[in-house]
Write a protein that holds these residues in place. Structure first.
Motif, PDB file in Angstrom:
ATOM      1  N   UNK A 231       0.786  -1.231   0.000  1.00 32.57           N
ATOM      2  CA  UNK A 231       0.000   0.000   0.000  1.00 32.57           C
ATOM      3  C   UNK A 231       0.812   1.272   0.000  1.00 32.57           C
ATOM      4  N   UNK A 232       2.152   1.153   0.041  1.00 28.38           N
ATOM      5  CA  UNK A 232       3.015   2.332   0.074  1.00 28.38           C
ATOM      6  C   UNK A 232       3.688   2.555  -1.280  1.00 28.38           C
ATOM      7  N   UNK A 233       4.158   3.771  -1.486  1.00 26.87           N
ATOM      8  CA  UNK A 233       4.976   4.074  -2.645  1.00 26.87           C
ATOM      9  C   UNK A 233       6.440   3.808  -2.307  1.00 26.87           C
ATOM     10  N   UNK A 234       7.143   3.159  -3.226  1.00 27.17           N
ATOM     11  CA  UNK A 234       8.532   2.787  -2.978  1.00 27.17           C
ATOM     12  C   UNK A 234       9.375   3.082  -4.218  1.00 27.17           C
ATOM     13  N   UNK A 235      10.679   3.033  -4.022  1.00 23.58           N
ATOM     14  CA  UNK A 235      11.625   3.062  -5.117  1.00 23.58           C
ATOM     15  C   UNK A 235      12.246   1.672  -5.261  1.00 23.58           C
ATOM     16  N   UNK A 236      12.334   1.185  -6.500  1.00 22.86           N
ATOM     17  CA  UNK A 236      13.005  -0.079  -6.798  1.00 22.86           C
ATOM     18  C   UNK A 236      14.115   0.175  -7.812  1.00 22.86           C
ATOM     19  N   UNK A 237      15.215  -0.547  -7.660  1.00 26.29           N
ATOM     20  CA  UNK A 237      16.327  -0.460  -8.602  1.00 26.29           C
ATOM     21  C   UNK A 237      16.652  -1.861  -9.088  1.00 26.29           C
ATOM     22  N   UNK A 238      16.734  -2.018 -10.393  1.00 24.91           N
ATOM     23  CA  UNK A 238      17.007  -3.354 -10.896  1.00 24.91           C
ATOM     24  C   UNK A 238      17.176  -3.401 -12.399  1.00 24.91           C
ATOM     25  N   UNK A 239      16.914  -4.589 -12.956  1.00 31.02           N
ATOM     26  CA  UNK A 239      17.133  -4.852 -14.370  1.00 31.02           C
ATOM     27  C   UNK A 239      15.901  -5.516 -14.968  1.00 31.02           C
ATOM     28  N   UNK A 240      15.692  -5.278 -16.255  1.00 28.14           N
ATOM     29  CA  UNK A 240      14.562  -5.884 -16.952  1.00 28.14           C
ATOM     30  C   UNK A 240      14.843  -7.367 -17.179  1.00 28.14           C
ATOM     31  N   UNK A 241      14.024  -8.194 -16.581  1.00 26.01           N
ATOM     32  CA  UNK A 241      14.122  -9.634 -16.837  1.00 26.01           C
ATOM     33  C   UNK A 241      13.277 -10.000 -18.057  1.00 26.01           C
ATOM     34  N   UNK A 242      12.156  -9.329 -18.175  1.00 28.55           N
ATOM     35  CA  UNK A 242      11.259  -9.577 -19.307  1.00 28.55           C
ATOM     36  C   UNK A 242      10.322  -8.377 -19.440  1.00 28.55           C
ATOM     37  N   UNK A 243       9.869  -8.126 -20.657  1.00 27.47           N
ATOM     38  CA  UNK A 243       8.911  -7.042 -20.884  1.00 27.47           C
ATOM     39  C   UNK A 243       7.944  -7.424 -21.978  1.00 27.47           C
ATOM     40  N   UNK A 244       6.684  -7.149 -21.730  1.00 29.01           N
ATOM     41  CA  UNK A 244       5.656  -7.294 -22.761  1.00 29.01           C
ATOM     42  C   UNK A 244       4.827  -6.018 -22.776  1.00 29.01           C
ATOM     43  N   UNK A 245       4.271  -5.710 -23.933  1.00 29.89           N
ATOM     44  CA  UNK A 245       3.491  -4.478 -24.077  1.00 29.89           C
ATOM     45  C   UNK A 245       2.168  -4.785 -24.763  1.00 29.89           C
ATOM     46  N   UNK A 246       1.113  -4.119 -24.274  1.00 33.32           N
ATOM     47  CA  UNK A 246      -0.212  -4.257 -24.854  1.00 33.32           C
ATOM     48  C   UNK A 246      -0.844  -2.872 -24.921  1.00 33.32           C
ATOM     49  N   UNK A 247      -0.730  -2.255 -26.100  1.00 35.55           N
ATOM     50  CA  UNK A 247      -1.324  -0.936 -26.281  1.00 35.55           C
ATOM     51  C   UNK A 247      -0.740   0.086 -25.331  1.00 35.55           C
ATOM     52  N   UNK A 248      -1.569   0.584 -24.421  1.00 27.17           N
ATOM     53  CA  UNK A 248      -1.156   1.621 -23.486  1.00 27.17           C
ATOM     54  C   UNK A 248      -0.636   1.056 -22.168  1.00 27.17           C
ATOM     55  N   UNK A 249      -0.194  -0.219 -22.195  1.00 25.63           N
ATOM     56  CA  UNK A 249       0.325  -0.877 -20.991  1.00 25.63           C
ATOM     57  C   UNK A 249       1.679  -1.515 -21.281  1.00 25.63           C
ATOM     58  N   UNK A 250       2.611  -1.369 -20.349  1.00 31.45           N
ATOM     59  CA  UNK A 250       3.859  -2.130 -20.356  1.00 31.45           C
ATOM     60  C   UNK A 250       3.889  -2.995 -19.087  1.00 31.45           C
ATOM     61  N   UNK A 251       4.234  -4.259 -19.247  1.00 33.51           N
ATOM     62  CA  UNK A 251       4.416  -5.158 -18.114  1.00 33.51           C
ATOM     63  C   UNK A 251       5.902  -5.528 -18.058  1.00 33.51           C
ATOM     64  N   UNK A 252       6.580  -5.053 -17.026  1.00 30.02           N
ATOM     65  CA  UNK A 252       8.014  -5.288 -16.875  1.00 30.02           C
ATOM     66  C   UNK A 252       8.246  -6.201 -15.687  1.00 30.02           C
ATOM     67  N   UNK A 253       8.884  -7.337 -15.940  1.00 23.09           N
ATOM     68  CA  UNK A 253       9.349  -8.167 -14.838  1.00 23.09           C
ATOM     69  C   UNK A 253      10.725  -7.654 -14.428  1.00 23.09           C
ATOM     70  N   UNK A 254      10.788  -7.080 -13.240  1.00 22.05           N
ATOM     71  CA  UNK A 254      12.027  -6.475 -12.746  1.00 22.05           C
ATOM     72  C   UNK A 254      12.705  -7.436 -11.784  1.00 22.05           C
ATOM     73  N   UNK A 255      14.011  -7.542 -11.919  1.00 20.01           N
ATOM     74  CA  UNK A 255      14.795  -8.313 -10.938  1.00 20.01           C
ATOM     75  C   UNK A 255      15.793  -7.368 -10.282  1.00 20.01           C
ATOM     76  N   UNK A 256      16.015  -7.562  -8.985  1.00 22.08           N
ATOM     77  CA  UNK A 256      16.976  -6.697  -8.286  1.00 22.08           C
ATOM     78  C   UNK A 256      18.017  -7.505  -7.514  1.00 22.08           C
ATOM     79  N   UNK A 257      18.093  -8.804  -7.776  1.00 25.24           N
ATOM     80  CA  UNK A 257      19.025  -9.660  -7.052  1.00 25.24           C
ATOM     81  C   UNK A 257      18.392 -10.345  -5.863  1.00 25.24           C
TER      82      UNK A 257
END
Length: 441
Positions: A23-49
């Motif tokens: 429920x909180x806003x956070x900052x994440x730092x990492x790398x793109x493991x996978x990305x898919x896009x559908x129109x006005x949406x991007x789904x990014x699987x982020x990995x940070x170790x």
């Protein structure tokens, strides 16, 4: 590089502990493991170790620049994202991120390790990049948990960690499988294959000790159980018998398996490990003597065992397959074991030694013994094995000054990792494996 303004007072989170920020806003730092896009949406699987999480970018919720840059970012592009942590039972880990801002630190292309199948040589030659894959992530995090559990087990029992040297002037069991090193001038040294002899000296000073570090073996083996460089954990106990050694080793294995099941369940799921096999490791390991094991093998239709020989990998697999827990084998022939092992009082052709064989084809996990504490007996053993007496004078001092019954064992870390993770080849159990045919990267 695309960026957006950094929200104020926003906590930096890790994926592993997103549950603390629901429920909180956070900052994440990492790398793109996978990305898919559908129109006005991007789904990014982020990995940070520490883990993997799905980050959802809606075009209307972020800047056009960020949306377009993320849309062009491929595998292993580095990111900094801001967003709300939302609980979602359908998401891996139970959470996803609704992104409100961020930046692309580097947009990459043509990452060589793609989701398609790659051969072992291709992957090993790119081990520095292969470690980023989900499977290797799971193995290395499990390895780290195993190492932590081992240290905690011995520290809690009052064992002192005392390092043994890597350069040694002699070997525990001869020099045929050691790497020889030029050591200043005409002096020869070897990379150690065991810290045991020095651990014995440390035990005579501190009581209960352990050494934990890299060891080396120049055995020309290409099996799935052998590495040229590997880590060994070697406890030594003063005033200890073979029974004490076995009890310590059994308690240690049970504890480590329990800790991994508690702290690395996600990683075991990634590896598709059948955890029921690990949950069976409750203690009370089955025990058998070498002689009884020999009888079983001699009667087994698939065994080529020769009576009097040490057990090979096929022999160990036959014996271990009869049990769902690690198997303890004791009282080996003196002729196939090291010079420092104590003779069995009831049968001088046998020694007070033990091996622990892991189930599921894991092979030998542990080898240990009660050590010979008598000076004259040890002198005779060194002479019988034609070892250089002068190189063992310091070791013989341990029997000249305050000798006591004592014992210990050696645990091959990578073999334990291989079994707990349920992986086929030991090379995956090491971050940068060194084998007979590989020293790079």
């Amino acid at each position: 590089m695309s960026s957006s303004s950094t929200p104020r007072a926003i906590p930096l989170a890790t994926i592993e502990h997103l549950d603390r920020f629901a429920g909180q806003n956070v900052e994440l730092r990492g790398w793109v493991h996978n990305r898919t896009s559908k129109g006005k949406l991007h789904f990014v699987t982020l990995r940070d170790g520490t883990g993997y999480v799905q980050c959802v970018l809606k075009k209307n919720d972020v800047s056009d620049e960020l949306f377009d840059t993320i849309g062009a970012a491929s595998q292993e592009s580095s990111l900094r994202l801001f967003g709300e942590v939302r609980a979602d039972d359908r998401a891996p880990g139970g959470y996803e991120i609704s992104v409100t801002g961020g930046e692309v630190l580097q947009s990459t292309s043509d990452f060589p390790i793609t989701p398609k199948e790659h051969g072992a040589d291709f992957l090993l030659s790119r081990r520095h990049l292969w470690l980023r894959s989900r499977r290797q992530w799971a193995i290395m995090r499990t390895r780290s948990a195993i190492m932590f559990s081992l240290r905690r087990f011995f520290d809690e029992r009052g064992f002192l960690c005392i390092d043994s040297p890597i350069f040694t002037p002699s070997a525990c069991e001869g020099t045929s499988t050691l790497f020889e090193v030029d050591y200043f001038g005409d002096e020869k040294a070897y990379l150690t294959q065991s810290g045991q002899l020095y651990a014995e000296a440390s035990a005579m000073a501190f009581g209960n000790v352990y050494t934990f570090g890299p060891t080396f073996r120049a055995e020309k083996s290409k099996t799935r159980r052998h590495l040229t460089e590997f880590w060994m954990l070697e406890p030594e106990m003063a005033f200890a018998t073979l029974e004490d050694v076995i009890s310590l080793a059994e308690d240690m294995i049970v504890r480590v398996v329990s800790d991994v099941l508690e702290t690395r369940r996600t990683e075991l799921d990634v590896l598709e490990r059948d955890i029921s096999k690990l949950e069976a490791c409750k203690g009370g390991f089955p025990r058998i003597t070498y002689d009884d094991a020999s009888k079983i093998l001699l009667e087994h239709p698939d065994s080529e065992f020769v009576e009097g020989d040490d057990f090979g990998a096929p022999d160990e697999e036959i014996l271990a397959a009869m049990h769902d827990q690690p198997l303890v084998i004791t009282h080996y022939p003196k002729a196939v074991k090291a010079f420092y092992m104590k003779e069995a009082p009831e049968n001088p052709t046998r020694v007070l030694a033990m091996d622990i064989i892991g189930p599921e084809g894991a092979g030998e996990l542990i080898g240990g013994s009660q050590r010979e504490e008598d000076l004259d007996t040890l002198l005779a053993a060194i002479a019988h094995h034609q070892l250089p007496m002068q190189e063992f004078e310091w070791y013989l001092d341990l029997r000249r000054f305050g000798s006591v019954p004592h014992g210990g064992f050696g645990l091959g870390l990578e073999r334990l990792v291989r079994w707990i993770c349920g992986i086929e080849h030991i090379r995956e159990a090491s971050p940068y494996p060194r084998m007979m045919t590989r020293i790079r990267p």
